[in-house]
Design a protein around this motif. Structure first.
Motif, PDB file in Angstrom:
ATOM      1  N   LYS A 144       1.050  -0.894   0.081  1.00 43.74           N
ATOM      2  CA  LYS A 144      -0.038   0.090   0.218  1.00 43.74           C
ATOM      3  C   LYS A 144       0.836   1.152   0.515  1.00 43.74           C
ATOM      4  O   LYS A 144       0.494   2.397  -0.562  1.00 43.74           O
ATOM      5  N   TYR A 145       1.982   1.216   1.143  1.00 41.25           N
ATOM      6  CA  TYR A 145       2.774   2.301   1.333  1.00 41.25           C
ATOM      7  C   TYR A 145       3.958   2.489   0.275  1.00 41.25           C
ATOM      8  O   TYR A 145       4.925   3.651  -0.024  1.00 41.25           O
ATOM      9  N   GLY A 146       4.102   1.387  -0.155  1.00 43.04           N
ATOM     10  CA  GLY A 146       5.470   1.149  -1.061  1.00 43.04           C
ATOM     11  C   GLY A 146       6.829   0.819  -1.044  1.00 43.04           C
ATOM     12  O   GLY A 146       6.779   0.508   0.187  1.00 43.04           O
ATOM     13  N   PHE A 147       7.178  -0.340  -1.235  1.00 47.70           N
ATOM     14  CA  PHE A 147       8.486  -0.961  -1.140  1.00 47.70           C
ATOM     15  C   PHE A 147       9.729  -0.092  -1.006  1.00 47.70           C
ATOM     16  O   PHE A 147      10.277  -0.308   0.013  1.00 47.70           O
ATOM     17  N   ARG A 148       9.632   0.837  -1.573  1.00 45.15           N
ATOM     18  CA  ARG A 148      10.790   1.682  -1.448  1.00 45.15           C
ATOM     19  C   ARG A 148      11.063   2.281  -0.074  1.00 45.15           C
ATOM     20  O   ARG A 148      11.649   2.412   0.413  1.00 45.15           O
ATOM     21  N   LYS A 149       9.726   2.887   0.708  1.00 51.24           N
ATOM     22  CA  LYS A 149       9.453   3.801   1.784  1.00 51.24           C
ATOM     23  C   LYS A 149       9.886   3.037   2.718  1.00 51.24           C
ATOM     24  O   LYS A 149      10.116   2.702   4.036  1.00 51.24           O
ATOM     25  N   SER A 150       8.780   1.535   2.886  1.00 46.49           N
ATOM     26  CA  SER A 150       9.272   0.548   3.464  1.00 46.49           C
ATOM     27  C   SER A 150      10.705  -0.425   3.791  1.00 46.49           C
ATOM     28  O   SER A 150      10.440   0.074   4.838  1.00 46.49           O
ATOM     29  N   LEU A 151      11.254  -0.441   2.894  1.00 45.60           N
ATOM     30  CA  LEU A 151      12.773  -0.735   3.344  1.00 45.60           C
ATOM     31  C   LEU A 151      14.009   0.190   3.951  1.00 45.60           C
ATOM     32  O   LEU A 151      14.094   0.432   4.979  1.00 45.60           O
ATOM     33  N   ILE A 167      12.184  -7.381  -6.448  1.00 43.53           N
ATOM     34  CA  ILE A 167      12.404  -8.000  -7.081  1.00 43.53           C
ATOM     35  C   ILE A 167      11.679  -8.819  -8.033  1.00 43.53           C
ATOM     36  O   ILE A 167      12.133  -8.448  -9.031  1.00 43.53           O
ATOM     37  N   VAL A 168      10.319  -8.840  -7.765  1.00 43.35           N
ATOM     38  CA  VAL A 168       9.426  -8.949  -9.072  1.00 43.35           C
ATOM     39  C   VAL A 168       8.973  -7.782  -9.122  1.00 43.35           C
ATOM     40  O   VAL A 168       8.797  -7.929 -10.418  1.00 43.35           O
ATOM     41  N   SER A 169       8.755  -7.201  -8.332  1.00 36.42           N
ATOM     42  CA  SER A 169       8.869  -5.633  -9.045  1.00 36.42           C
ATOM     43  C   SER A 169       9.867  -4.665 -10.016  1.00 36.42           C
ATOM     44  O   SER A 169       9.030  -4.097 -10.987  1.00 36.42           O
ATOM     45  N   GLY A 170      10.780  -4.729  -9.721  1.00 34.88           N
ATOM     46  CA  GLY A 170      11.870  -4.236 -10.304  1.00 34.88           C
ATOM     47  C   GLY A 170      13.066  -5.752 -11.662  1.00 34.88           C
ATOM     48  O   GLY A 170      13.311  -4.514 -12.193  1.00 34.88           O
ATOM     49  N   GLU A 222       9.257   4.269  -6.858  1.00 41.40           N
ATOM     50  CA  GLU A 222       8.826   3.657  -6.251  1.00 41.40           C
ATOM     51  C   GLU A 222       7.824   2.893  -6.595  1.00 41.40           C
ATOM     52  O   GLU A 222       7.324   2.772  -7.158  1.00 41.40           O
ATOM     53  N   TRP A 223       7.603   1.632  -5.583  1.00 38.36           N
ATOM     54  CA  TRP A 223       6.143   0.584  -6.987  1.00 38.36           C
ATOM     55  C   TRP A 223       5.706   0.380  -5.483  1.00 38.36           C
ATOM     56  O   TRP A 223       5.454   0.082  -4.104  1.00 38.36           O
ATOM     57  N   THR A 224       4.005   0.036  -5.544  1.00 41.97           N
ATOM     58  CA  THR A 224       2.806   0.089  -5.058  1.00 41.97           C
ATOM     59  C   THR A 224       2.272  -0.670  -5.772  1.00 41.97           C
ATOM     60  O   THR A 224       1.616  -1.101  -7.027  1.00 41.97           O
ATOM     61  N   THR A 225       1.331  -1.660  -4.527  1.00 39.64           N
ATOM     62  CA  THR A 225       0.116  -2.528  -5.613  1.00 39.64           C
ATOM     63  C   THR A 225      -1.437  -2.292  -5.134  1.00 39.64           C
ATOM     64  O   THR A 225      -2.140  -2.371  -5.365  1.00 39.64           O
ATOM     65  N   GLU A 245      -0.755  -9.784  -7.133  1.00 37.98           N
ATOM     66  CA  GLU A 245      -0.317 -10.771  -6.094  1.00 37.98           C
ATOM     67  C   GLU A 245       0.995 -10.696  -4.958  1.00 37.98           C
ATOM     68  O   GLU A 245       1.477 -11.272  -4.210  1.00 37.98           O
ATOM     69  N   THR A 246       1.874 -10.060  -5.721  1.00 42.38           N
ATOM     70  CA  THR A 246       3.933 -10.725  -5.021  1.00 42.38           C
ATOM     71  C   THR A 246       3.759 -10.297  -3.707  1.00 42.38           C
ATOM     72  O   THR A 246       4.751 -10.846  -2.990  1.00 42.38           O
TER      73      THR A 246
END
Length: 459
Positions: A73-80, A125-128, A189-192, A384-385
């Motif tokens: 929801k909030y983004g993989f980069r921000k979460s990291l 990884i799956v998104s990038g 940034e990546w979100t789903t 769904e990754t």
């Protein structure tokens, strides 16, 4: 031009994920060699010292599924970025701990950051990374895990022997800072799940369910343990029904309709349950029964994970071309043979016999892990990754936590709540033998599970 622009986005994503995987693996395994020294320094019994690792893994198991939704929801980069800050605080607190309670608290704090770190890095990884390179990227990511597992006993053994166990945590800090710098430099940034709300009822039900289930499992030899495990199981079943009715479920439980996804997750869960305890069995044997110091024990323990690190990228590439579940099943066969050899572990075993078993275990798990992860990640649609990543992280740590829980229960039944001193060494050997026998049976079940669902949907 920042570092990511110089290196390239895809390569940077793979590097970040591998580095993060190394750090999380190191933090989960570095304690194993140091446990006897920490137990002596902080006056811990055999039961409490197992909880240094168990509480770290338990927190990850509780939070991986909820965090899968959060990072999507909030983004993989921000979460990291957030997770790295949390892990840094936990690492510093652990290094400064002056009592068992303080150490366990900050190990739990590390687990909070690590749970978000694991889910976000796998999703990144799956998104990038393009699908045609996904198996190779996942293989490199898992290689980071096994390099971390490989170096953890060597580095922590050396540091503990020469500088004390607290130096283990100080050593990790520079790596965490480097990881933070690379993630901060990402210009994308990546979100789903950005338009979906967080399922609060599902989150609370899952967290409490996992907590009670695993805690109950670690004391299942008591009435309290049976009650806790039963309530936890009821809550987890309730979680499934809650998610089926939720507009925006915390975890899409319908993914388990895909037999490939289900069987590969089950194989992963059982494999970690079977194998994670072996590091502790061997470490206890080396330091208590054979009388080796932490530095020497650490150097020997490198054999299994170094073989994993070598073979994980190779098996990952092969799994892009050959059915990954076949490779995974073959790997678990090797692991079963290895642990069967260790079932006969006693004070008179020659070291070369143990080394052969460790080598076979490393080969087997190196063949198993990357293909099995590829099977899981390729069995779900791209949107769904995060859920699949959360599933990978969750079943891993649940399996690991239950593995240590098994050892704790066996200790309680065979030895009681006592310090590990020479008069209890025969009971320690018996406890480790029983653990290995259970692990062999679990490996066979995991091998069978790996072969199920080979013709299911692949994305």
């Amino acid at each position: 031009m920042n570092i990511v622009e110089k290196v390239g986005l895809e390569k940077s994503v793979i590097f970040i994920a591998a580095l993060v995987s190394f750090i999380t693996a190191f933090l989960s395994n570095c304690i194993s060699v140091a446990v006897p020294v920490i137990a002596k320094d902080l006056l811990m019994s055999n039961i409490i010292q197992n909880w240094i690792s168990t509480i770290f893994l338990l927190v990850i198991a509780m939070l991986s599924i909820p965090f899968g939704k959060v990072c999507g929801k909030y983004g993989f980069r921000k979460s990291l970025l957030i997770s790295l800050i949390v892990v840094i605080i936990g690492v510093i607190g652990s290094a400064l701990a002056m009592s068992p309670e303080q150490l366990l608290f900050f190990r739990a704090f590390q687990g909070i950051g690590d749970a978000l770190l694991c889910v976000a890095s796998m999703s990144l990884i799956v998104s990038g990374v393009p699908p045609q390179n996904r198996g190779r990227a996942l293989g490199l990511n898992i290689a980071g895990v096994y390099i971390g597992l490989s170096l953890a006993p060597v580095i922590s053994g050396f540091l503990t022997y020469n500088f004390g166990w607290r130096s283990i945590f100080y050593m990790v800090l520079p790596l965490l800072v480097i990881a933070f710098w690379f993630v901060y430099s990402l210009n994308q940034e990546w979100t789903t799940y950005e338009k979906e709300s967080i399922d609060k009822l599902g989150s609370i039900t899952f967290i409490l369910g996992i907590l009670l289930f695993i805690y109950g499992f670690t004391i299942i030899n008591t009435f309290t343990g049976i009650i806790s495990l039963s309530i936890g199981l009821i809550l987890l079943i309730s979680f499934v029904f809650i998610e089926l009715k939720a507009e925006y479920p915390l975890f899409n439980v319908r993914l388990f309709k895909n037999i490939r996804f289900t069987s590969s997750n089950l194989a992963s869960l059982i494999s970690y349950f079977a194998t994670f305890v072996i590091t502790y069995v061997l470490n206890y044997h080396f330091q208590y029964i054979m009388g080796l110091n932490s530095q020497t024990a650490g150097f020997i323990l490198i054999i299994t994970p170094i073989m994993m690190a070598i073979l994980a990228p190779i098996s990952g590439r092969i799994s892009d071309k050959v059915n990954p579940q076949k490779i995974a099943a073959l790997g678990m066969g090797f692991v079963a043979i290895a642990i069967f050899i260790l079932c006969f572990l006693n004070e008179s075993n020659p070291l070369y016999m143990i080394v052969i078993a460790m080598f076979l275990q490393g080969v087997g798990y190196g063949l198993f892990s990357s293909p099995n992860t590829n099977a899981i990640m390729s069995s779900v649609p791209k949107n769904e990754t995060p859920a699949a990543s959360a599933s990978v992280a969750s079943v891993r740590v649940i399996g690991q936590t239950m593995s240590l829980g098994m050892l704790t229960v066996i200790f309680a039944i065979i030895m009681g709540n006592v310090p590990i001193v020479p008069q209890y060494y025969p009971l320690l050997i018996k406890s480790c033998e029983i653990s290995c026998i259970i692990s062999v049976v679990a490996c066979i079940v995991a091998m069978i599970s790996s072969l199920l669902g080979m013709k299911s949907v692949k994305y």
